[in-house]
Design a protein around this motif. Structure first.
Motif, short mmCIF file in Angstrom:
data_model
loop_
_atom_site.label_atom_id
_atom_site.label_comp_id
_atom_site.label_asym_id
_atom_site.label_seq_id
_atom_site.Cartn_x
_atom_site.Cartn_y
_atom_site.Cartn_z
N VAL A 55 16.95 -34.96 15.44
CA VAL A 55 17.55 -35.06 16.78
C VAL A 55 17.00 -36.25 17.55
O VAL A 55 17.50 -36.57 18.63
CB VAL A 55 17.34 -33.77 17.60
CG1 VAL A 55 17.87 -32.56 16.86
CG2 VAL A 55 15.87 -33.57 17.94
N LEU A 56 15.95 -36.90 17.02
CA LEU A 56 15.31 -38.00 17.75
C LEU A 56 16.28 -39.12 18.11
O LEU A 56 16.31 -39.57 19.26
CB LEU A 56 14.14 -38.55 16.93
CG LEU A 56 13.37 -39.73 17.55
CD1 LEU A 56 12.81 -39.36 18.91
CD2 LEU A 56 12.27 -40.21 16.61
N PRO A 57 17.12 -39.63 17.17
CA PRO A 57 18.07 -40.68 17.56
C PRO A 57 19.05 -40.23 18.64
O PRO A 57 19.41 -41.02 19.52
CB PRO A 57 18.80 -41.00 16.25
CG PRO A 57 17.86 -40.58 15.17
CD PRO A 57 17.17 -39.37 15.71
N THR A 58 19.48 -38.96 18.59
CA THR A 58 20.41 -38.46 19.61
C THR A 58 19.73 -38.41 20.97
O THR A 58 20.32 -38.81 21.99
CB THR A 58 20.93 -37.06 19.23
OG1 THR A 58 21.58 -37.13 17.95
CG2 THR A 58 21.93 -36.56 20.26
N VAL A 59 18.50 -37.92 20.99
CA VAL A 59 17.73 -37.90 22.25
C VAL A 59 17.53 -39.31 22.76
O VAL A 59 17.66 -39.58 23.97
CB VAL A 59 16.37 -37.19 22.05
CG1 VAL A 59 15.50 -37.32 23.29
CG2 VAL A 59 16.58 -35.72 21.69
N ALA A 60 17.23 -40.24 21.86
CA ALA A 60 17.05 -41.64 22.26
C ALA A 60 18.33 -42.21 22.85
O ALA A 60 18.29 -42.97 23.84
CB ALA A 60 16.60 -42.48 21.06
#
Length: 354
Positions: free
Chosen positions: A38-43
């Motif tokens: 989920v890190l890229p989506t949060v970014a």
């Protein structure tokens, strides 16, 4: 009567707000730690919020009803394309034909409408053109073992060539064409001066596409199969999942949604050309990747792809507001953002392996 004020009240309120923010950040960190994908989506969400804040501080009139309304209206077709690309990339595939499908569908649709065909029939045929192109790509990939890049590249050239055969001149819808109603703006909230909340049927269609795609991917067997294929196609087949049918289906979905995007785009501008949609497949891929979908497949979120599309749309708004940045910088900035998210994905996949 003497009123005694509590001097601690403002401090208490600030402390509560700070504590709430700390709890929110702590929860976000736990989510990222438990599911690094989920890190890229949060970014992407953080970048979008940062762009909004920067635009408001630097140029003003960004956090306004009319600006946000126009952001959705002008990018409704890109949101639909990003959703379409999400299905394909989740399986580890790619679809390079979406832009040419829009060109072919829009040119054919405008010519049929001007020839006196019933508008509903024209809209259905525009969508079915996309479905047919997607079905052809899916069959080539699944049953003839053609690589997705090559199969959809062939469909891209085919669609662009057919659009050019139909017409090399701009085709314009008649001013009284009912198809234009899909691009008509309706005022939802009457704000001060021109600061209104407006919406078009095209935006509603895009939002419905997002909601349906979210349901299919996260609440149905087909959606779980899509994710499973992206994780490991061979393992999915061993588990008895409908791999061949699903692989064909994702390209049918991509083509169909490209036809829907053609309807939405054509109804807004009222014009179609054989050169429409050049490079849009790359915009759709960029929006999907920025939104957090891994190019290797298996991980991604359709809502993240929507955020990615809005990031690209807002970037164009900020460049236009600045006035000093040449339009050519759009592609350079897009490439830089895309590179950052590809590196983020690399880090996520490496961490998942360890």
């Amino acid at each position: 009567m003497t009123i005694v004020q509590n001097p601690q009240a403002p401090q208490t309120g600030a402390a509560d707000a700070e504590s709430g923010f700390a709890k929110l950040m702590s929860r976000v960190k736990r989510v990222i730690a438990s599911n690094p994908s989920v890190l890229p989506t949060v970014a992407a969400i953080v970048i979008f919020i940062g762009m909004v804040v920067y635009g408001e501080v630097a140029y003003g009139r960004i956090v306004q009803y009319n600006t946000l309304s126009n952001l959705f209206i002008n990018n409704a077709h890109l949101i639909i394309l990003a959703v379409a690309m999400t299905f394909v990339i989740l399986t580890g595939g790619i679809d390079l034909s979406v832009g040419s499908v829009i060109a072919l569908s829009s040119v054919a649709g405008v010519m049929l409408a001007n020839a006196g065909w019933d508008p509903m029939v024209v809209i259905v045929l525009m969508i079915l053109i996309g479905t047919a192109m997607g079905l052809a790509s899916g069959i080539l990939i699944q049953y003839f073992n053609v690589q997705p890049f090559i199969a959809t590249l062939a469909m891209m050239f085919l669609g662009r060539g057919l659009a050019a055969l139909l017409s090399t001149q701009p085709e314009r819808l008649a001013d009284d064409s009912p198809i234009l109603w899909l691009g008509e703006q309706f005022k939802v909230i009457d704000g001060e001066k021109v600061n209104d909340v407006v919406i078009t049927p095209g935006v509603i269609i895009a939002l419905l596409v997002v909601l349906i795609a979210f349901f299919v991917l996260h609440r149905t067997r087909t959606g779980r199969t899509v994710y499973a294929i992206g994780g490991s196609e061979s393992s999915s087949a061993l588990m008895g999942l409908a791999v061949p049918r699903t692989k064909v289906l994702v390209y049918v979905i991509s083509g169909t949604l490209s036809g829907v995007a053609a309807v939405v785009y054509t109804s807004r501008l009222g014009i179609a050309q054989n050169i429409t949609g050049i490079g849009w497949e790359l915009d759709a891929i960029a929006a999907t990747v920025i939104g957090g979908t891994l190019l290797t497949g298996g991980y991604g979120y359709v809502l993240g792809s929507v955020v990615g599309a809005l990031v690209l749309g807002l970037m164009n708004v900020l460049i236009t507001r600045d006035g000093g940045i040449p339009p050519e910088m759009t592609t350079i900035i897009t490439g830089g953002i895309l590179l950052i998210f590809v590196l983020l994905q690399r880090a996520v996949t490496s961490k998942r392996r360890t």
